[in-house]
Design a protein around this motif. Sequence first.
Motif, PDB file in Angstrom:
ATOM      1  N   HIS A   1     -35.513 -54.126 -46.236  1.00  0.00           N
ATOM      2  CA  HIS A   1     -34.601 -53.533 -47.213  1.00  0.00           C
ATOM      3  C   HIS A   1     -35.456 -52.908 -48.313  1.00  0.00           C
ATOM      4  CE1 HIS A   1     -30.796 -53.616 -49.723  1.00  0.00           C
ATOM      5  NE2 HIS A   1     -31.724 -53.479 -50.653  1.00  0.00           N
ATOM      6  N   LEU A   2     -35.397 -51.577 -48.450  1.00  0.00           N
ATOM      7  CA  LEU A   2     -36.144 -50.852 -49.476  1.00  0.00           C
ATOM      8  C   LEU A   2     -35.162 -50.301 -50.505  1.00  0.00           C
ATOM      9  CD1 LEU A   2     -38.494 -48.793 -47.126  1.00  0.00           C
ATOM     10  CD2 LEU A   2     -39.119 -50.831 -48.428  1.00  0.00           C
ATOM     11  N   CYS A   3     -35.463 -50.509 -51.773  1.00  0.00           N
ATOM     12  CA  CYS A   3     -34.534 -50.068 -52.813  1.00  0.00           C
ATOM     13  C   CYS A   3     -35.292 -49.673 -54.076  1.00  0.00           C
ATOM     14  CB  CYS A   3     -33.523 -51.189 -53.126  1.00  0.00           C
ATOM     15  SG  CYS A   3     -32.346 -50.779 -54.411  1.00  0.00           S
ATOM     16  N   GLY A   4     -35.022 -48.477 -54.590  1.00  0.00           N
ATOM     17  CA  GLY A   4     -35.478 -48.112 -55.921  1.00  0.00           C
ATOM     18  C   GLY A   4     -36.875 -47.557 -56.028  1.00  0.00           C
ATOM     19  N   TRP A   5     -37.590 -47.359 -54.915  1.00  0.00           N
ATOM     20  CA  TRP A   5     -38.956 -46.823 -55.003  1.00  0.00           C
ATOM     21  C   TRP A   5     -38.905 -45.297 -55.074  1.00  0.00           C
ATOM     22  CZ3 TRP A   5     -42.219 -50.529 -56.057  1.00  0.00           C
ATOM     23  CH2 TRP A   5     -41.971 -51.818 -55.589  1.00  0.00           C
ATOM     24  N   GLU A   6     -39.645 -44.728 -55.979  1.00  0.00           N
ATOM     25  CA  GLU A   6     -39.582 -43.293 -56.232  1.00  0.00           C
ATOM     26  C   GLU A   6     -40.671 -42.574 -55.449  1.00  0.00           C
ATOM     27  OE1 GLU A   6     -39.874 -40.956 -60.299  1.00  0.00           O
ATOM     28  OE2 GLU A   6     -37.959 -41.969 -60.037  1.00  0.00           O
ATOM     29  N   VAL A   7     -40.368 -42.269 -54.193  1.00  0.00           N
ATOM     30  CA  VAL A   7     -41.282 -41.544 -53.320  1.00  0.00           C
ATOM     31  C   VAL A   7     -40.499 -40.443 -52.613  1.00  0.00           C
ATOM     32  CG1 VAL A   7     -42.862 -43.478 -52.932  1.00  0.00           C
ATOM     33  CG2 VAL A   7     -40.877 -43.180 -51.433  1.00  0.00           C
ATOM     34  N   ALA A   8     -41.189 -39.355 -52.261  1.00  0.00           N
ATOM     35  CA  ALA A   8     -40.546 -38.254 -51.547  1.00  0.00           C
ATOM     36  C   ALA A   8     -40.531 -38.503 -50.044  1.00  0.00           C
ATOM     37  CB  ALA A   8     -41.263 -36.942 -51.844  1.00  0.00           C
ATOM     38  N   GLU A   9     -41.527 -39.252 -49.551  1.00  0.00           N
ATOM     39  CA  GLU A   9     -41.612 -39.556 -48.127  1.00  0.00           C
ATOM     40  C   GLU A   9     -42.051 -40.993 -47.949  1.00  0.00           C
ATOM     41  OE1 GLU A   9     -44.018 -36.876 -45.931  1.00  0.00           O
ATOM     42  OE2 GLU A   9     -43.140 -35.067 -46.796  1.00  0.00           O
ATOM     43  N   LEU A  10     -41.587 -41.623 -46.904  1.00  0.00           N
ATOM     44  CA  LEU A  10     -42.065 -42.950 -46.543  1.00  0.00           C
ATOM     45  C   LEU A  10     -43.267 -42.806 -45.618  1.00  0.00           C
ATOM     46  CD1 LEU A  10     -38.717 -44.885 -45.947  1.00  0.00           C
ATOM     47  CD2 LEU A  10     -40.324 -45.156 -47.845  1.00  0.00           C
ATOM     48  N   PRO A  11     -44.197 -43.746 -45.663  1.00  0.00           N
ATOM     49  CA  PRO A  11     -45.433 -43.614 -44.867  1.00  0.00           C
ATOM     50  C   PRO A  11     -45.179 -43.725 -43.374  1.00  0.00           C
ATOM     51  CG  PRO A  11     -45.322 -45.773 -45.905  1.00  0.00           C
ATOM     52  CD  PRO A  11     -44.196 -44.977 -46.484  1.00  0.00           C
ATOM     53  N   ASP A  12     -46.078 -43.119 -42.599  1.00  0.00           N
ATOM     54  CA  ASP A  12     -45.971 -43.158 -41.138  1.00  0.00           C
ATOM     55  C   ASP A  12     -46.079 -44.574 -40.596  1.00  0.00           C
ATOM     56  OD1 ASP A  12     -45.658 -40.443 -41.019  1.00  0.00           O
ATOM     57  OD2 ASP A  12     -47.772 -40.013 -40.595  1.00  0.00           O
ATOM     58  N   SER A  13     -46.753 -45.456 -41.340  1.00  0.00           N
ATOM     59  CA  SER A  13     -46.930 -46.832 -40.858  1.00  0.00           C
ATOM     60  C   SER A  13     -45.611 -47.571 -40.718  1.00  0.00           C
ATOM     61  CB  SER A  13     -47.874 -47.605 -41.786  1.00  0.00           C
ATOM     62  OG  SER A  13     -47.346 -47.652 -43.098  1.00  0.00           O
ATOM     63  N   LEU A  14     -44.522 -47.017 -41.238  1.00  0.00           N
ATOM     64  CA  LEU A  14     -43.214 -47.631 -41.018  1.00  0.00           C
ATOM     65  C   LEU A  14     -42.933 -47.748 -39.523  1.00  0.00           C
ATOM     66  CD1 LEU A  14     -40.471 -48.573 -42.254  1.00  0.00           C
ATOM     67  CD2 LEU A  14     -39.719 -46.207 -42.108  1.00  0.00           C
ATOM     68  N   GLY A  15     -43.440 -46.796 -38.757  1.00  0.00           N
ATOM     69  CA  GLY A  15     -43.229 -46.816 -37.312  1.00  0.00           C
ATOM     70  C   GLY A  15     -43.991 -47.906 -36.591  1.00  0.00           C
ATOM     71  N   ASN A  16     -44.888 -48.610 -37.297  1.00  0.00           N
ATOM     72  CA  ASN A  16     -45.639 -49.711 -36.670  1.00  0.00           C
ATOM     73  C   ASN A  16     -44.859 -51.014 -36.656  1.00  0.00           C
ATOM     74  OD1 ASN A  16     -47.805 -47.984 -36.303  1.00  0.00           O
ATOM     75  ND2 ASN A  16     -48.776 -48.561 -38.239  1.00  0.00           N
ATOM     76  N   LEU A  17     -43.721 -51.053 -37.338  1.00  0.00           N
ATOM     77  CA  LEU A  17     -42.906 -52.272 -37.367  1.00  0.00           C
ATOM     78  C   LEU A  17     -42.050 -52.301 -36.104  1.00  0.00           C
ATOM     79  CD1 LEU A  17     -41.844 -52.172 -41.136  1.00  0.00           C
ATOM     80  CD2 LEU A  17     -43.779 -53.377 -40.104  1.00  0.00           C
ATOM     81  N   LYS A  18     -42.706 -52.480 -34.961  1.00  0.00           N
ATOM     82  CA  LYS A  18     -42.081 -52.282 -33.653  1.00  0.00           C
ATOM     83  C   LYS A  18     -40.922 -53.243 -33.381  1.00  0.00           C
ATOM     84  CE  LYS A  18     -44.966 -49.029 -32.443  1.00  0.00           C
ATOM     85  NZ  LYS A  18     -45.971 -49.246 -31.410  1.00  0.00           N
ATOM     86  N   LEU A  19     -40.891 -54.388 -34.064  1.00  0.00           N
ATOM     87  CA  LEU A  19     -39.837 -55.371 -33.816  1.00  0.00           C
ATOM     88  C   LEU A  19     -38.667 -55.236 -34.780  1.00  0.00           C
ATOM     89  CD1 LEU A  19     -42.036 -58.544 -33.130  1.00  0.00           C
ATOM     90  CD2 LEU A  19     -41.077 -56.926 -31.489  1.00  0.00           C
ATOM     91  N   LEU A  20     -38.717 -54.227 -35.638  1.00  0.00           N
ATOM     92  CA  LEU A  20     -37.694 -54.057 -36.667  1.00  0.00           C
ATOM     93  C   LEU A  20     -36.337 -53.763 -36.023  1.00  0.00           C
ATOM     94  CD1 LEU A  20     -37.879 -54.116 -39.804  1.00  0.00           C
ATOM     95  CD2 LEU A  20     -37.770 -51.626 -39.730  1.00  0.00           C
ATOM     96  N   ARG A  21     -35.327 -54.490 -36.488  1.00  0.00           N
ATOM     97  CA  ARG A  21     -33.967 -54.302 -35.994  1.00  0.00           C
ATOM     98  C   ARG A  21     -33.002 -53.808 -37.078  1.00  0.00           C
ATOM     99  NH1 ARG A  21     -36.536 -57.730 -32.792  1.00  0.00           N
ATOM    100  NH2 ARG A  21     -35.807 -58.115 -30.649  1.00  0.00           N
ATOM    101  N   TYR A  22     -33.391 -53.994 -38.340  1.00  0.00           N
ATOM    102  CA  TYR A  22     -32.519 -53.615 -39.461  1.00  0.00           C
ATOM    103  C   TYR A  22     -33.371 -52.934 -40.522  1.00  0.00           C
ATOM    104  CZ  TYR A  22     -29.540 -54.253 -43.633  1.00  0.00           C
ATOM    105  OH  TYR A  22     -28.806 -54.067 -44.778  1.00  0.00           O
ATOM    106  N   LEU A  23     -32.991 -51.708 -40.898  1.00  0.00           N
ATOM    107  CA  LEU A  23     -33.706 -50.972 -41.934  1.00  0.00           C
ATOM    108  C   LEU A  23     -32.684 -50.400 -42.910  1.00  0.00           C
ATOM    109  CD1 LEU A  23     -36.199 -49.662 -43.212  1.00  0.00           C
ATOM    110  CD2 LEU A  23     -35.975 -47.778 -41.562  1.00  0.00           C
ATOM    111  N   SER A  24     -32.781 -50.819 -44.159  1.00  0.00           N
ATOM    112  CA  SER A  24     -31.883 -50.336 -45.211  1.00  0.00           C
ATOM    113  C   SER A  24     -32.718 -49.637 -46.278  1.00  0.00           C
ATOM    114  CB  SER A  24     -31.097 -51.507 -45.823  1.00  0.00           C
ATOM    115  OG  SER A  24     -30.297 -51.055 -46.897  1.00  0.00           O
ATOM    116  N   ILE A  25     -32.331 -48.418 -46.616  1.00  0.00           N
ATOM    117  CA  ILE A  25     -33.035 -47.623 -47.631  1.00  0.00           C
ATOM    118  C   ILE A  25     -31.990 -47.217 -48.673  1.00  0.00           C
ATOM    119  CG2 ILE A  25     -34.424 -45.561 -48.050  1.00  0.00           C
ATOM    120  CD1 ILE A  25     -35.151 -45.625 -45.047  1.00  0.00           C
TER     121      ILE A  25
END
Length: 810
Positions: free
Chosen positions: A404-428
């Motif tokens: 769960h990501l909330c409130g971070w002031e970035v224009a893009e999320l890093p590519d390493s997000l794709g390394n969380l291979k077991l992720l089942r829930y992503l909230s932005i």
Amino acid sequence: MLLSDGGGYQDRSFRVVSVVGMGGVGKTTLAQLVFNDKRVGAHFRARLWVCVSDSFDVMKLTRDILKQLLGRSCELQELSSLQQLLRKELAGKMFLLVLDDVWDVSQECWDALWVSLLDGAKGSRVLLTTRNESVSRASGAMDMYPLGCLSDDDCWSLFAQRAFYGSSMDDYQHLVRTGREIVRKCRGLPLTVKMLAGLLFGEFSLDRWEDILRSDLWELPEGKDYILPALKLSYYHLPSHVKPCFAYCAVFPKGYKFVRDELVFLWMVQGYVKPDTIIGSGSECFNCLLRRSFFQPSGDGRFLMHDLIRDLALSNRGGECSSLEGDATSSNSSRKARHLWFQDTEDQGTLLSCGSTSDYFSPHLRTCFLIGHSRVFPDAGRGQSLSQRLGDTFQSMSNLRALHLCGWEVAELPDSLGNLKLLRYLSIRHMVKLIRLPETLGNLLYLQTLEILDCFDLEELPNSLKHLVDLRHLILGMPRYSYSLQRMPCGIGRLTQLQTLPRFVVGEGNCAAGIEELTNLCNLRGELVINVRSLSSWVNVVGSKRNELNVLRYKNFITSLDLEFYDDGVVNCRDPSLSASIRHAEEFMEIIQPNMGIRKLVIHGYMGSRFPKWMADPFYSRLQSICLDSCRNCRRLPALGWLRFLKHLEVRFMDELRCAGHEFWDDGTPSGPLFPVLEQLHLYCLPELEGLLVGSALRTAFPHLHLLHIQDCQKLKHIKLGHLASLRELHVAGCDDLTELNFREMSISVGLQPDVVGPVNIPHIDTLRLEFCQKLNFPSARQWLPPSLQRFEITGSPLLEEWARRHLDA
């Protein structure tokens, strides 16, 4: 105490009132009853509620108060600037501020908070709830209300009300004696009474009640965790499959308000709820905890846990849940946690920039809430940006299931997000500068829920989204009529497991998904908003294939459809150069026909000159609400009078509509009453509308209409709606050409006099509001008004105001 005229303390314009009592005695419940009371709502211009809990952060509290006043987050960084803005917003306003669950607070903190409230109107109030009398005294409270425990009789009344809900206690007299003994053990605390009543709800076996009464858990000491034995007893008797669901809630901080679906999704990804039965078993677990008072409604559609209940959840998690809020000394406990709540302090980036991210985020993590602030992330001293630091953080959480990501002031999320291979829930959420998501998102092949809320600048979703074939919930929460998201990625039609897709954008370009991609998404359910930014992809569909498309017709689980058009600036159907665009829009509307069971329909910005034929189909019998908004080229309304269950009809900003009448039944003869259950009719901003008629069906139309609201229809000359026996409220505003209102035959017209003064046709009307109707006047007799009238408001209508001065008492 709250509504009296008593002033404030010393030089304050407000007065502090406190409710003091032990945990579970009902302080928050009492404050909620006061806060929501109609008299309180009418007395105070602004009502504000802040949950303080055990962290009295003046800057955070000031931000929270401003957020409620402004309706949005405030980006000011300095406390003095926040205080100045709050003083400005409250200046001259009578306000009620509730500070719920206040713990130890220094006098300096109180002074820093009070200075922001000084410009409110005299008579304002601050209501605080606390367990500690010294907190009340330090706040300067002039009125302290000690809330004691309930008597045994009151406890029994509360218990019986919940335990025997839906049944008669007279049928279960054999349980009364045992029940009263159970209640006595609750020591007068409403919280424990409600929880035990929830535990025994629907249980009418005497042996079951005796087991609760004789349980050894009553004899356990409370211990230093202060968990009451009754609460432990309630947890002990939860169904085994519900216990881990409840214990997981310890990850939320005190006072956190959660949404039902959000929590069920999180249970699902942890394996507590099976994905294929989320609607069933997930809701059943939630309802079980709600019924037994582990959860309580917060009053805004969300839910929360009492502090004591959260402590109970925490005590049953064995250190698996941890909260980290700007305290570097907590890193040891966070490394042992499987579920982590990480919230940055006001000095944003303090934790992420101190040492290695592995100091806080371990590979053992299964859930992580990363909560930041809407500000620029300071340099970490090593030339790293916030995006890079977040990337390092993701690298440290290789086994994460929920993020769960909330409130971070970035224009893009890093590519390493794709390394969380077991992720089942992503909230932005609330990442206001986020423009796009990385293409590596397509690597998250186990992802089941992707939630994006209030990311106002998000322009597109990654093309790799089509690879997430296990995705069940794609939740895009944007402001209504948001202009940022330009398209859906091509190939989204492959995601055949999708159940939740509240927004679909029809864009343009080779990478944009066309409307036909919805065809294979057969499991969609609930609400669907289709945002049409371009019809170019629709035009490119071969003509024969267009007629074969059944985009929504057989999607029987969709209950609400909202069609929003923003294409090519088509605003005038009389311009020959736009005829092709108008024709394409009309064809598009025909193939977008929804299923027959739809309950709500909204059409916004439609540029066609006629509505589709299916809208007049009487087989759409379940339609309860229709809104036609900004359909500026349509000259006729569809035959909606046939819809048997239509309760709410709203028509606004239709520039070409001149008359609303015979088309309600399509020039035919109605076999029954028109609009048989319609309760509310709203007509707004119809500049060319001259008449509202229901022709030959005058006596059979609108038998249940209780609210009629007509506003800014400047050319409206006459209204005739027949015998409105159920009308309770009539509101007419901004109708410059109306000159007469006649209740005897319910005709509002230009110079039309009643032929016969008969019985009043609206015998039950109690509210009449007339605003800015310059020519509207009444007959001379006061008796002409309906005798049932209780509230009569006149604004900006000089002839009516003169009539009122002559014929009405002060």
